[in-house]
Design an enzyme around this catalytic site. Sequence first.
Site, PDB file in Angstrom:
ATOM      1  N   ARG A 202      49.072  43.913  35.395  1.00 23.85           N
ATOM      2  CA  ARG A 202      48.984  44.554  36.894  1.00 23.85           C
ATOM      3  C   ARG A 202      49.759  45.622  36.376  1.00 23.85           C
ATOM      4  NH1 ARG A 202      46.026  38.757  38.104  1.00 23.85           N
ATOM      5  NH2 ARG A 202      48.958  38.258  38.136  1.00 23.85           N
ATOM      6  N   PHE A 217      37.164  43.829  42.120  1.00 23.98           N
ATOM      7  CA  PHE A 217      36.997  41.840  41.407  1.00 23.98           C
ATOM      8  C   PHE A 217      38.496  41.810  41.877  1.00 23.98           C
ATOM      9  CE2 PHE A 217      33.826  43.765  39.041  1.00 23.98           C
ATOM     10  CZ  PHE A 217      32.780  42.839  39.746  1.00 23.98           C
ATOM     11  N   ASP A 238      36.056  41.969  46.853  1.00 27.73           N
ATOM     12  CA  ASP A 238      35.868  41.289  45.914  1.00 27.73           C
ATOM     13  C   ASP A 238      34.777  40.504  46.718  1.00 27.73           C
ATOM     14  OD1 ASP A 238      37.473  39.220  43.924  1.00 27.73           O
ATOM     15  OD2 ASP A 238      36.736  38.308  45.578  1.00 27.73           O
ATOM     16  N   ASN A 264      29.158  42.722  47.337  1.00 26.73           N
ATOM     17  CA  ASN A 264      29.492  42.584  46.156  1.00 26.73           C
ATOM     18  C   ASN A 264      30.033  43.573  45.041  1.00 26.73           C
ATOM     19  OD1 ASN A 264      27.571  42.851  43.944  1.00 26.73           O
ATOM     20  ND2 ASN A 264      26.556  41.272  44.291  1.00 26.73           N
ATOM     21  N   ASP A 285      38.311  44.008  36.990  1.00 21.79           N
ATOM     22  CA  ASP A 285      38.738  43.143  36.328  1.00 21.79           C
ATOM     23  C   ASP A 285      37.453  41.786  36.701  1.00 21.79           C
ATOM     24  OD1 ASP A 285      39.829  40.611  35.432  1.00 21.79           O
ATOM     25  OD2 ASP A 285      40.741  40.929  36.832  1.00 21.79           O
ATOM     26  N   CYS A 325      37.105  39.116  30.607  1.00 26.28           N
ATOM     27  CA  CYS A 325      37.616  38.219  30.092  1.00 26.28           C
ATOM     28  C   CYS A 325      37.011  36.800  29.157  1.00 26.28           C
ATOM     29  CB  CYS A 325      38.441  37.321  30.994  1.00 26.28           C
ATOM     30  SG  CYS A 325      37.363  37.233  32.102  1.00 26.28           S
TER      31      CYS A 325
HETATM   32  N1  SAH Z   1      41.716  41.219  39.814  1.00 22.31           N
HETATM   33  C1  SAH Z   1      42.332  39.614  39.964  1.00 22.31           C
HETATM   34  C2  SAH Z   1      41.667  38.495  39.136  1.00 22.31           C
HETATM   35  C3  SAH Z   1      39.804  38.510  40.016  1.00 22.31           C
HETATM   36  S1  SAH Z   1      38.883  37.319  39.105  1.00 22.31           S
HETATM   37  C4  SAH Z   1      43.896  39.419  39.602  1.00 22.31           C
HETATM   38  O1  SAH Z   1      44.708  40.231  39.167  1.00 22.31           O
HETATM   39  O2  SAH Z   1      44.501  38.672  40.167  1.00 22.31           O
HETATM   40  C5  SAH Z   1      37.544  37.980  39.612  1.00 22.31           C
HETATM   41  C6  SAH Z   1      37.199  37.820  40.847  1.00 22.31           C
HETATM   42  O3  SAH Z   1      35.972  38.100  41.050  1.00 22.31           O
HETATM   43  C7  SAH Z   1      36.879  37.172  42.137  1.00 22.31           C
HETATM   44  O4  SAH Z   1      37.813  36.859  43.076  1.00 22.31           O
HETATM   45  C8  SAH Z   1      35.830  36.726  42.007  1.00 22.31           C
HETATM   46  O5  SAH Z   1      35.826  36.690  43.440  1.00 22.31           O
HETATM   47  C9  SAH Z   1      35.332  38.130  42.273  1.00 22.31           C
HETATM   48  N2  SAH Z   1      34.181  37.861  42.094  1.00 22.31           N
HETATM   49  C10 SAH Z   1      33.011  37.617  41.534  1.00 22.31           C
HETATM   50  N3  SAH Z   1      31.721  37.579  41.374  1.00 22.31           N
HETATM   51  C11 SAH Z   1      31.940  38.905  42.183  1.00 22.31           C
HETATM   52  C12 SAH Z   1      30.510  39.873  42.805  1.00 22.31           C
HETATM   53  N4  SAH Z   1      29.439  40.198  42.391  1.00 22.31           N
HETATM   54  N5  SAH Z   1      31.111  41.262  43.520  1.00 22.31           N
HETATM   55  C13 SAH Z   1      32.620  41.684  43.734  1.00 22.31           C
HETATM   56  N6  SAH Z   1      33.260  40.120  43.249  1.00 22.31           N
HETATM   57  C14 SAH Z   1      33.418  39.524  42.632  1.00 22.31           C
END
Ligand code: SAH
Length: 381
Positions: A202, A217, A238, A264, A285, A325
Site C-alpha cells: 500500500r 476490493f 467494495d 460486486n 486485492d 492472498c
Molecule cells: N485492499 C484492502 C483489503 C481487501 S480484503 C486493504 O488493503 O485494506 C478483500 C475485500 O474484498 C473485503 O473488504 C471484502 O468486503 C471485499 N469483497 C469480497 N468479495 C467482493 C466482491 N465480490 N465484490 C466486491 N468486494 C468484495
Amino acid sequence: MRILVNERGAERLLSRHLWVFARDVVSGPEAPGLFPVYWGRRLLALALYNPQSALRVRAFRFRPAEDPEKALLENLQRAVSRRLGALGREPEGGFRLAHAEGDFLPGLVVDYYAGHAVVQATAYAWEALLPQVAEILKPYVKSVLARNDAKAREMEGLPLYVRPLWGEVPERVTVKEGRVRYLVDLKGGQKTGAFLDQRENRTLMESLRGERALDVFSYAGGFALHLALGFKEVVAVDSSGEALAWAQENARMNGLAIQTVEANAFDYLRALEKAGERFDLVVLDPPAFAKGKKDLERAYRAYKEVNLRAIRLLKEGGVLATASCSHYLTEPLFYGMLAEAAKDTHRVLRVLERRGQPFDHPVLLNHPETHYLKFALLEVL
Ligand code: SAH
C-alpha cells in the site's frame, strides 16, 4: 504422554514441515495439549495437539525441551523481539507480532495496532495459554484483545468469542501507515481489524502519480488513501457498505477525497468497461477465492476474470497492481494466470515489481503454506 506418528508423518517432520494430519498419527493423548512427537523411540518434535482436529499435530520445536509450555512461549517472546526495531521506529503503526507457523507459533496470530494488541488463536492448545500470552505482550502494549471469532476455530471444537484479555480496549484505533492514517475497528473489523500483510504494498502507491485510479476490493480504503496523495481522482469499490463508510471517514481524517462505490467487483468492472471508462492505475486485492485445493479451478477463473477486466480498463502505459492472498494459487500459477490474461487481452504486461509478504509475515520454505501473498506491479502496454 506422547504422540506417535507413522513413517509418512515422520518424513514430514524430518523435512521440517510443521503439520501431521490425523491419518499419519498412530496414537496420542485423549485431551488436547502440548506433547512430544515420536517415531518409534526417536523424538522428532514438540507439538500442539488436538485429537478432535484433522490437523492433529502442529510442531513448534524440533529439539527436546524440559518444559514444552515454556519453550512455546519463548517462541512468542522471540517473535515479538524480532519486531521491536520496526515498532520503535513507528509505534503508531500496524504490525504483526506473531505470524503463526511462520514464527513457530502454530495457530496463533497477534497483531499490533498503534499500541494495542489483538490475539487470534485457532489451535486448541492455545486456549489455556491465553493469560500467559497476554502477560508476554503487556510490556509492549496498552491493551490485549482476544479476537477469537474466526470460523477456523469451529473445526478445532473451540467456541467463538471476542473479549479483552488485559487493559482497556478502545472501540477504534488510529494507525499510521506511510503518509496516511487509518481507523481500525479492533472488535468488529475483518480479520483482526485490518489487512496488515499489504502494508508495504500500500505505501508503495505513494510514489505513483496520475489522473484516475481505481481500488477494487478496497475494504476501508486501504490502497485508495495512499493513491489519493498522487492521483486526481480515486474510486474505491467494495461489496461491504460498512467498510466503505470507514473508507470515507479515513479519507476525511487525512484531508483526502475518494469516491466509494458499493458493488460486486465483477459486475462493476463489467459496467465500467461497457461505459468505456479508462484509468491510469487499477488495484486488485481480492479475498482468497481458493480456500482449499478443491476450489482452485473455479478460483483461478475468478482471478483471471477480474484481472482481464482490469487490464481492459487501463490506458496505454497504465499500471495494474494485482494481488492474491490464496496459498493454493501458488506464485507460478499467479503469474501464469496473469500471462494468460495478457495474451487474451492482446496487451503486454511488463513487470515493474514482484512482491509478497512483509518481514512481519515470515515464510518458511519448508512449510509452503506460510507463503500466501503475491503482489505484482505491472505496466500495461
Ligand atoms: N485492499 C484492502 C483489503 C481487501 S480484503 C486493504 O488493503 O485494506 C478483500 C475485500 O474484498 C473485503 O473488504 C471484502 O468486503 C471485499 N469483497 C469480497 N468479495 C467482493 C466482491 N465480490 N465484490 C466486491 N468486494 C468484495
